[in-house]
Design a protein around this motif. Structure first.
Motif, PDB file in Angstrom:
ATOM      1  N   ARG A  12       0.851  -1.198   0.000  1.00  0.00           N
ATOM      2  CA  ARG A  12       0.000   0.000   0.000  1.00  0.00           C
ATOM      3  C   ARG A  12       0.880   1.239   0.000  1.00  0.00           C
ATOM      4  N   PHE A  13       0.401   2.259  -0.686  1.00  0.00           N
ATOM      5  CA  PHE A  13       1.004   3.595  -0.566  1.00  0.00           C
ATOM      6  C   PHE A  13      -0.098   4.490  -0.020  1.00  0.00           C
ATOM      7  N   GLY A  14      -0.082   4.785   1.256  1.00  0.00           N
ATOM      8  CA  GLY A  14      -1.195   5.518   1.861  1.00  0.00           C
ATOM      9  C   GLY A  14      -2.481   4.749   1.621  1.00  0.00           C
ATOM     10  N   GLY A  15      -3.450   5.402   0.992  1.00  0.00           N
ATOM     11  CA  GLY A  15      -4.739   4.734   0.739  1.00  0.00           C
ATOM     12  C   GLY A  15      -4.741   3.884  -0.520  1.00  0.00           C
ATOM     13  N   LEU A  16      -3.686   3.979  -1.327  1.00  0.00           N
ATOM     14  CA  LEU A  16      -3.659   3.244  -2.604  1.00  0.00           C
ATOM     15  C   LEU A  16      -3.109   1.826  -2.408  1.00  0.00           C
ATOM     16  N   VAL A  17      -3.860   0.845  -2.882  1.00  0.00           N
ATOM     17  CA  VAL A  17      -3.364  -0.530  -2.816  1.00  0.00           C
ATOM     18  C   VAL A  17      -2.702  -0.842  -4.158  1.00  0.00           C
ATOM     19  N   PRO A  37      -1.961  -3.031 -17.700  1.00  0.00           N
ATOM     20  CA  PRO A  37      -1.951  -1.635 -18.126  1.00  0.00           C
ATOM     21  C   PRO A  37      -1.061  -0.755 -17.233  1.00  0.00           C
ATOM     22  N   ASN A  38      -0.807   0.455 -17.659  1.00  0.00           N
ATOM     23  CA  ASN A  38      -0.002   1.398 -16.870  1.00  0.00           C
ATOM     24  C   ASN A  38      -0.588   1.524 -15.460  1.00  0.00           C
ATOM     25  N   GLY A  39       0.306   1.524 -14.478  1.00  0.00           N
ATOM     26  CA  GLY A  39      -0.134   1.701 -13.096  1.00  0.00           C
ATOM     27  C   GLY A  39      -0.703   0.439 -12.459  1.00  0.00           C
ATOM     28  N   ALA A  40      -0.562  -0.708 -13.143  1.00  0.00           N
ATOM     29  CA  ALA A  40      -1.153  -1.955 -12.642  1.00  0.00           C
ATOM     30  C   ALA A  40      -0.438  -2.480 -11.391  1.00  0.00           C
ATOM     31  N   GLY A  41       0.830  -2.087 -11.217  1.00  0.00           N
ATOM     32  CA  GLY A  41       1.583  -2.550 -10.047  1.00  0.00           C
ATOM     33  C   GLY A  41       2.797  -3.403 -10.390  1.00  0.00           C
ATOM     34  N   LYS A  42       3.139  -3.480 -11.680  1.00  0.00           N
ATOM     35  CA  LYS A  42       4.223  -4.367 -12.127  1.00  0.00           C
ATOM     36  C   LYS A  42       5.574  -3.963 -11.533  1.00  0.00           C
ATOM     37  N   SER A  43       5.939  -2.692 -11.693  1.00  0.00           N
ATOM     38  CA  SER A  43       7.241  -2.250 -11.162  1.00  0.00           C
ATOM     39  C   SER A  43       7.256  -2.318  -9.641  1.00  0.00           C
ATOM     40  N   ILE A  52      13.579  -2.712  -2.679  1.00  0.00           N
ATOM     41  CA  ILE A  52      13.464  -1.254  -2.756  1.00  0.00           C
ATOM     42  C   ILE A  52      12.232  -0.797  -1.991  1.00  0.00           C
ATOM     43  N   TYR A  53      11.138  -1.564  -2.130  1.00  0.00           N
ATOM     44  CA  TYR A  53       9.946  -1.331  -1.294  1.00  0.00           C
ATOM     45  C   TYR A  53       9.793  -2.508  -0.342  1.00  0.00           C
ATOM     46  N   ARG A  54       9.382  -2.208   0.868  1.00  0.00           N
ATOM     47  CA  ARG A  54       9.055  -3.268   1.809  1.00  0.00           C
ATOM     48  C   ARG A  54       7.572  -3.617   1.632  1.00  0.00           C
ATOM     49  N   PHE A  84      16.187  -1.838 -14.687  1.00  0.00           N
ATOM     50  CA  PHE A  84      15.218  -0.848 -14.245  1.00  0.00           C
ATOM     51  C   PHE A  84      14.424  -0.274 -15.409  1.00  0.00           C
ATOM     52  N   GLN A  85      13.169   0.120 -15.109  1.00  0.00           N
ATOM     53  CA  GLN A  85      12.337   0.735 -16.145  1.00  0.00           C
ATOM     54  C   GLN A  85      12.997   2.038 -16.612  1.00  0.00           C
ATOM     55  N   ASN A  86      13.447   2.832 -15.646  1.00  0.00           N
ATOM     56  CA  ASN A  86      14.233   4.018 -16.000  1.00  0.00           C
ATOM     57  C   ASN A  86      15.670   3.646 -15.716  1.00  0.00           C
ATOM     58  N   ASP A 176      12.603  -5.088 -16.116  1.00  0.00           N
ATOM     59  CA  ASP A 176      11.484  -4.137 -16.172  1.00  0.00           C
ATOM     60  C   ASP A 176      11.514  -3.393 -17.500  1.00  0.00           C
ATOM     61  N   GLU A 177      10.701  -3.839 -18.424  1.00  0.00           N
ATOM     62  CA  GLU A 177      10.560  -3.256 -19.756  1.00  0.00           C
ATOM     63  C   GLU A 177      11.887  -3.140 -20.529  1.00  0.00           C
ATOM     64  N   PRO A 178      12.570  -4.277 -20.722  1.00  0.00           N
ATOM     65  CA  PRO A 178      13.848  -4.231 -21.447  1.00  0.00           C
ATOM     66  C   PRO A 178      13.695  -3.808 -22.906  1.00  0.00           C
ATOM     67  N   GLU A 209       6.792  -6.387 -19.515  1.00  0.00           N
ATOM     68  CA  GLU A 209       6.852  -5.822 -20.870  1.00  0.00           C
ATOM     69  C   GLU A 209       5.490  -5.328 -21.346  1.00  0.00           C
ATOM     70  N   HIS A 210       5.502  -4.246 -22.126  1.00  0.00           N
ATOM     71  CA  HIS A 210       4.297  -3.831 -22.849  1.00  0.00           C
ATOM     72  C   HIS A 210       4.350  -4.329 -24.297  1.00  0.00           C
ATOM     73  N   ASP A 211       5.521  -4.837 -24.705  1.00  0.00           N
ATOM     74  CA  ASP A 211       5.702  -5.310 -26.080  1.00  0.00           C
ATOM     75  C   ASP A 211       5.094  -6.719 -26.182  1.00  0.00           C
TER      76      ASP A 211
HETATM   77  N1  LIG Z   1       6.632   5.313  -4.268  1.00  0.00           N
HETATM   78  C1  LIG Z   1       5.320   5.412  -4.549  1.00  0.00           C
HETATM   79  N2  LIG Z   1       4.520   6.231  -3.845  1.00  0.00           N
HETATM   80  C2  LIG Z   1       3.198   6.327  -4.116  1.00  0.00           C
HETATM   81  N3  LIG Z   1       2.580   5.645  -5.086  1.00  0.00           N
HETATM   82  C3  LIG Z   1       3.329   4.809  -5.835  1.00  0.00           C
HETATM   83  C4  LIG Z   1       4.734   4.657  -5.609  1.00  0.00           C
HETATM   84  N4  LIG Z   1       5.211   3.749  -6.515  1.00  0.00           N
HETATM   85  C5  LIG Z   1       4.165   3.378  -7.263  1.00  0.00           C
HETATM   86  N5  LIG Z   1       3.039   4.015  -6.855  1.00  0.00           N
HETATM   87  C6  LIG Z   1       1.696   3.843  -7.415  1.00  0.00           C
HETATM   88  O1  LIG Z   1       1.408   2.467  -7.463  1.00  0.00           O
HETATM   89  C7  LIG Z   1       0.688   2.143  -8.649  1.00  0.00           C
HETATM   90  C8  LIG Z   1       1.425   1.087  -9.429  1.00  0.00           C
HETATM   91  O2  LIG Z   1       2.592   1.679 -10.007  1.00  0.00           O
HETATM   92  P1  LIG Z   1       3.678   0.836 -10.804  1.00  0.00           P
HETATM   93  O3  LIG Z   1       4.801   1.757 -11.086  1.00  0.00           O
HETATM   94  O4  LIG Z   1       3.979  -0.396 -10.044  1.00  0.00           O
HETATM   95  O5  LIG Z   1       2.879   0.481 -12.117  1.00  0.00           O
HETATM   96  P2  LIG Z   1       3.379  -0.287 -13.427  1.00  0.00           P
HETATM   97  O6  LIG Z   1       2.448  -1.461 -13.604  1.00  0.00           O
HETATM   98  O7  LIG Z   1       4.823  -0.570 -13.356  1.00  0.00           O
HETATM   99  O8  LIG Z   1       3.033   0.771 -14.571  1.00  0.00           O
HETATM  100  P3  LIG Z   1       3.845   1.164 -15.932  1.00  0.00           P
HETATM  101  O9  LIG Z   1       3.424   0.134 -16.942  1.00  0.00           O
HETATM  102  O10 LIG Z   1       3.309   2.512 -16.267  1.00  0.00           O
HETATM  103  O11 LIG Z   1       5.302   1.146 -15.631  1.00  0.00           O
HETATM  104  C9  LIG Z   1       0.480   3.458  -9.407  1.00  0.00           C
HETATM  105  O12 LIG Z   1      -0.775   3.970  -9.088  1.00  0.00           O
HETATM  106  C10 LIG Z   1       1.595   4.322  -8.861  1.00  0.00           C
HETATM  107  O13 LIG Z   1       1.251   5.676  -8.932  1.00  0.00           O
END
Ligand SMILES: Nc1ncnc2c1ncn2[C@@H]1O[C@H](COP(=O)(O)OP(=O)(O)OP(=O)(O)O)[C@@H](O)[C@H]1O
Ligand SMILES: [Mg+2]
Length: 259
Positions: A12-17, A37-43, A52-54, A84-86, A176-178, A209-211
């Protein structure tokens, strides 16, 4: 036998799961795709794996070892490498210097022998350089070995990061997205390379990957995340045609992203 086993992973990041109760397994000598899709939680999942995250909850086991308790700097020596993605490269250093960092833990000599540049330190340095050259050759980077990384194309920078991960002789690669920024030919070559890592070196791969042609072409198994939840998993062809997956991608390019 699985190399990596994830159970109930939540972050979780605050209220976001960002990840909600995810189970995922990477069997030995296999390529598992992680899409969504973007923001799904993959990274976020990869960041939990590499310390990097606990995680907020859940278990991560790498060959029986608890990765949640393992500090990031120990991962390479345990056999886990990532990209890394970036990109995370030293832009002002050469390709060879960047890749050399990846075998740091394998050829580390004692501080004293380093100070006096004794025979063992010199031998370690020679060995490391040989390994780096072997990896650069395997990835087609020898021609640019002495080029400063920031002067390279994005594709070659991505390849440099891959070489740095590989030179540590990992058992598990987290990518992560090579293929980001790669054209179809480069992406196909990358796919062949990842396949060879599995077949010739026995490396297991978790591939974000998105490819889609790349994912569908080389993965043994695909896991789909959407809004932090696992919505589907299975063989690539079945996943690509699963209505839940098509629906998740509809917001993107009308589902075209899948084919
Ligand atoms: N350090 C952080 N603090 C707050 N929210 C975060 C943090 N890292 C990721 N998030 C949120 O968690 C969700 C998942 O992000 P993540 O980067 O894992 O997505 P992704 O699947 O890798 O997307 P993309 O395909 O765009 O790379 C997003 O809503 C993102 O904004
Ligand atoms: Mg990402």
């Amino acid at each position: 036998m699985s190399v990596l086993s994830i159970q109930g992973l939540t972050r979780r990041f605050g209220g976001l799961v960002a990840l909600n109760d995810i189970d995922l397994t990477v069997p030995e000598r296999s390529i598992v795709g992680l899409i969504g899709p973007n923001g799904a939680g993959k990274s976020t999942l990869l960041n939990c794996l590499s310390g990097i995250y606990r995680p907020s909850a859940g278990k991560i086991s790498f060959g029986g070892l608890d990765l949640v308790q393992t500090p990031t700097h120990r991962l390479a020596s345990l056999g886990v490498a990532r990209t890394f993605q970036n990109l995370e490269l030293f832009g002002d250093a050469t390709v060879r210097e960047n890749v050399l960092v990846g075998c740091d833990y394998r050829f580390r000599s004692s501080l004293l022998s380093d100070l006096f540049a004794g025979p063992s330190a010199r031998r370690a340095a020679r060995e490391a350089n040989k390994e780096v050259d072997r990896e650069l050759a395997a990835l087609g980077l020898l021609d640019v070995a002495d080029t400063v990384v920031k002067d390279l194309s994005y594709g070659l920078q991505k390849r440099t990061e891959l070489a740095r991960a590989l030179v540590g002789k990992p058992k598990l690669m987290l990518l992560d997205e090579p293929a980001a920024g790669a054209n179809p030919t480069e992406s196909h070559e990358l796919g062949e390379l990842i396949r060879r890592l599995r077949d010739e070196r026995g490396v297991s791969v978790l591939l974000i990957e998105h490819d889609m042609p790349l994912v569908m072409g080389i993965c043994d198994h695909v896991v789909v995340l959407d809004h932090g939840a696992k919505i589907c998993e299975g063989e690539p062809a079945a996943v690509a045609n699963d209505p839940r997956v098509v629906e998740a991608y509809l917001g993107e390019e009308g589902g075209d992203a899948l084919h």
